[in-house]
Scaffold this active site. Sequence first.
Site, PDB file in Angstrom:
ATOM      1  N   HIS A 105       0.940  -1.189   0.150  1.00 23.42           N
ATOM      2  CA  HIS A 105       0.418  -0.196  -0.007  1.00 23.42           C
ATOM      3  C   HIS A 105       0.941   0.850  -0.028  1.00 23.42           C
ATOM      4  O   HIS A 105       1.056   2.388  -0.936  1.00 23.42           O
ATOM      5  CB  HIS A 105      -1.018  -0.448   0.877  1.00 23.42           C
ATOM      6  CG  HIS A 105      -1.351   0.879   1.714  1.00 23.42           C
ATOM      7  ND1 HIS A 105      -2.724   1.527  -0.060  1.00 23.42           N
ATOM      8  CD2 HIS A 105      -1.826   2.286   2.451  1.00 23.42           C
ATOM      9  CE1 HIS A 105      -3.183   2.368   0.919  1.00 23.42           C
ATOM     10  NE2 HIS A 105      -2.756   3.043   1.744  1.00 23.42           N
ATOM     11  N   ARG A 157       3.453   6.418  -2.758  1.00 25.91           N
ATOM     12  CA  ARG A 157       4.320   6.896  -2.148  1.00 25.91           C
ATOM     13  C   ARG A 157       5.371   6.546  -3.611  1.00 25.91           C
ATOM     14  O   ARG A 157       6.379   7.882  -3.785  1.00 25.91           O
ATOM     15  CB  ARG A 157       5.185   6.988  -1.140  1.00 25.91           C
ATOM     16  CG  ARG A 157       4.459   7.293  -0.090  1.00 25.91           C
ATOM     17  CD  ARG A 157       3.891   8.485   0.401  1.00 25.91           C
ATOM     18  NE  ARG A 157       2.615   8.196   1.991  1.00 25.91           N
ATOM     19  CZ  ARG A 157       2.392   9.645   1.946  1.00 25.91           C
ATOM     20  NH1 ARG A 157       2.692  10.769   1.041  1.00 25.91           N
ATOM     21  NH2 ARG A 157       1.549   9.290   2.481  1.00 25.91           N
TER      22      ARG A 157
HETATM   23  C1  FAD Z   1       0.016  12.268  -2.442  1.00 29.25           C
HETATM   24  C2  FAD Z   1      -0.624  12.333  -1.259  1.00 29.25           C
HETATM   25  C3  FAD Z   1      -0.821  13.370  -1.102  1.00 29.25           C
HETATM   26  C4  FAD Z   1      -1.336  13.635   0.147  1.00 29.25           C
HETATM   27  N1  FAD Z   1      -1.862  14.695   0.930  1.00 29.25           N
HETATM   28  C5  FAD Z   1      -1.913  15.087   2.157  1.00 29.25           C
HETATM   29  C6  FAD Z   1      -2.261  16.464   2.710  1.00 29.25           C
HETATM   30  O1  FAD Z   1      -2.077  17.106   2.038  1.00 29.25           O
HETATM   31  N2  FAD Z   1      -3.100  16.389   4.010  1.00 29.25           N
HETATM   32  C7  FAD Z   1      -3.065  15.148   4.264  1.00 29.25           C
HETATM   33  O2  FAD Z   1      -3.341  15.185   6.011  1.00 29.25           O
HETATM   34  N3  FAD Z   1      -2.671  14.459   4.084  1.00 29.25           N
HETATM   35  C8  FAD Z   1      -2.302  13.623   3.063  1.00 29.25           C
HETATM   36  N4  FAD Z   1      -1.195  13.051   2.581  1.00 29.25           N
HETATM   37  C9  FAD Z   1      -1.756  11.474   3.929  1.00 29.25           C
HETATM   38  C10 FAD Z   1      -2.399  10.806   3.690  1.00 29.25           C
HETATM   39  O3  FAD Z   1      -4.006  10.791   4.010  1.00 29.25           O
HETATM   40  C11 FAD Z   1      -2.775   9.701   4.840  1.00 29.25           C
HETATM   41  O4  FAD Z   1      -2.276  10.068   5.880  1.00 29.25           O
HETATM   42  C12 FAD Z   1      -1.590   8.684   4.141  1.00 29.25           C
HETATM   43  O5  FAD Z   1      -1.862   7.887   3.065  1.00 29.25           O
HETATM   44  C13 FAD Z   1      -1.671   6.937   4.832  1.00 29.25           C
HETATM   45  O6  FAD Z   1      -3.001   6.761   4.906  1.00 29.25           O
HETATM   46  P1  FAD Z   1      -4.089   5.561   3.733  1.00 29.25           P
HETATM   47  O7  FAD Z   1      -5.352   5.719   4.744  1.00 29.25           O
HETATM   48  O8  FAD Z   1      -3.631   5.441   2.985  1.00 29.25           O
HETATM   49  O9  FAD Z   1      -2.954   4.358   4.805  1.00 29.25           O
HETATM   50  P2  FAD Z   1      -2.547   3.823   6.516  1.00 29.25           P
HETATM   51  O10 FAD Z   1      -2.960   4.821   7.222  1.00 29.25           O
HETATM   52  O11 FAD Z   1      -1.330   3.208   5.652  1.00 29.25           O
HETATM   53  O12 FAD Z   1      -3.910   2.414   6.210  1.00 29.25           O
HETATM   54  C14 FAD Z   1      -3.684   1.396   5.182  1.00 29.25           C
HETATM   55  C15 FAD Z   1      -5.121   0.987   5.155  1.00 29.25           C
HETATM   56  O13 FAD Z   1      -5.527   1.048   6.437  1.00 29.25           O
HETATM   57  C16 FAD Z   1      -6.591   0.526   6.836  1.00 29.25           C
HETATM   58  N5  FAD Z   1      -6.947   1.757   7.985  1.00 29.25           N
HETATM   59  C17 FAD Z   1      -5.780   1.973   8.569  1.00 29.25           C
HETATM   60  N6  FAD Z   1      -6.026   2.503   9.215  1.00 29.25           N
HETATM   61  C18 FAD Z   1      -7.792   1.842   9.765  1.00 29.25           C
HETATM   62  C19 FAD Z   1      -8.632   2.438  11.041  1.00 29.25           C
HETATM   63  N7  FAD Z   1      -8.613   2.633  12.006  1.00 29.25           N
HETATM   64  N8  FAD Z   1      -9.593   1.837  10.242  1.00 29.25           N
HETATM   65  C20 FAD Z   1      -9.760   0.819   9.468  1.00 29.25           C
HETATM   66  N9  FAD Z   1      -8.897   1.145   7.976  1.00 29.25           N
HETATM   67  C21 FAD Z   1      -8.199   1.533   8.280  1.00 29.25           C
HETATM   68  C22 FAD Z   1      -6.923   1.567   5.653  1.00 29.25           C
HETATM   69  O14 FAD Z   1      -8.031   0.755   4.826  1.00 29.25           O
HETATM   70  C23 FAD Z   1      -6.336   2.091   5.121  1.00 29.25           C
HETATM   71  O15 FAD Z   1      -6.141   2.927   3.535  1.00 29.25           O
HETATM   72  C24 FAD Z   1      -0.984  12.351   1.065  1.00 29.25           C
HETATM   73  C25 FAD Z   1      -1.104  11.550   0.744  1.00 29.25           C
HETATM   74  C26 FAD Z   1      -0.135  11.021  -0.249  1.00 29.25           C
HETATM   75  C27 FAD Z   1       0.028   9.388  -0.730  1.00 29.25           C
END
Ligand code: FAD
Length: 153
Positions: free
Chosen positions: A113, A118
Amino acid sequence: MLEHYGITAKFVTDRGISHEIVRHRLASFAQESTRYCNYIKDKFGNEISVIKPQELVKGSFEYIVWKKQCEQAEKAYFKLIDNGVSPETARSVLPTSLKTTIVMTANVREWRHFLNLRAIGTTGKPHPDMQALAINLLNQFKSKIPILFDDIK
Ligand SMILES: Cc1cc2nc3c(=O)[nH]c(=O)nc-3n(C[C@H](O)[C@H](O)[C@H](O)COP(=O)(O)OP(=O)(O)OC[C@H]3O[C@@H](n4cnc5c(N)ncnc54)[C@H](O)[C@@H]3O)c2cc1C
């Protein structure tokens, strides 16, 4: 294997990129502490270390602006420490470019993921410094355990 096989990777990057890395909630982390590291000490070479953003070309006007600002931050940090302020408070003047070491552990599903977001940019364009780190890591994973990572393109 996706759930129960854990991999640990060590990144050397700046504080801005490490803030992005720690947003991945299913991973665990250990990171150099700016509360306890005192960069005035000999073991840090009596200086702060910074990471040049890859967009800035060494020697360019923009690079010089960035470098001067980092040097100013270093001076302010050392002045605060010299005046008895603790490293955990003096750190507030350190730049986002400050070098950090961060160790991340996750299972294969979470790494896949992370790399999709990234390195490949499946949800939007990654920061160039983040993407460079992630592509480097993806290539290492592909060469060591291709069966788990070769399909990420
Ligand atoms: C290109 C890009 C731009 C971004 N820009 C911003 C921004 O401007 N501002 C900002 O604040 N953030 C930003 N982010 C960060 C983004 O919002 C996420 O915090 C980051 O991608 C990690 O979160 P995730 O859910 O994708 O993955 P992870 O936290 O790695 O979790 C993986 C997966 O596990 C599951 N999961 C995790 N925790 C839980 C839970 N508690 N309950 C249920 N399911 C869960 C979900 O399916 C999740 O997708 C950016 C990220 C990217 C890649």
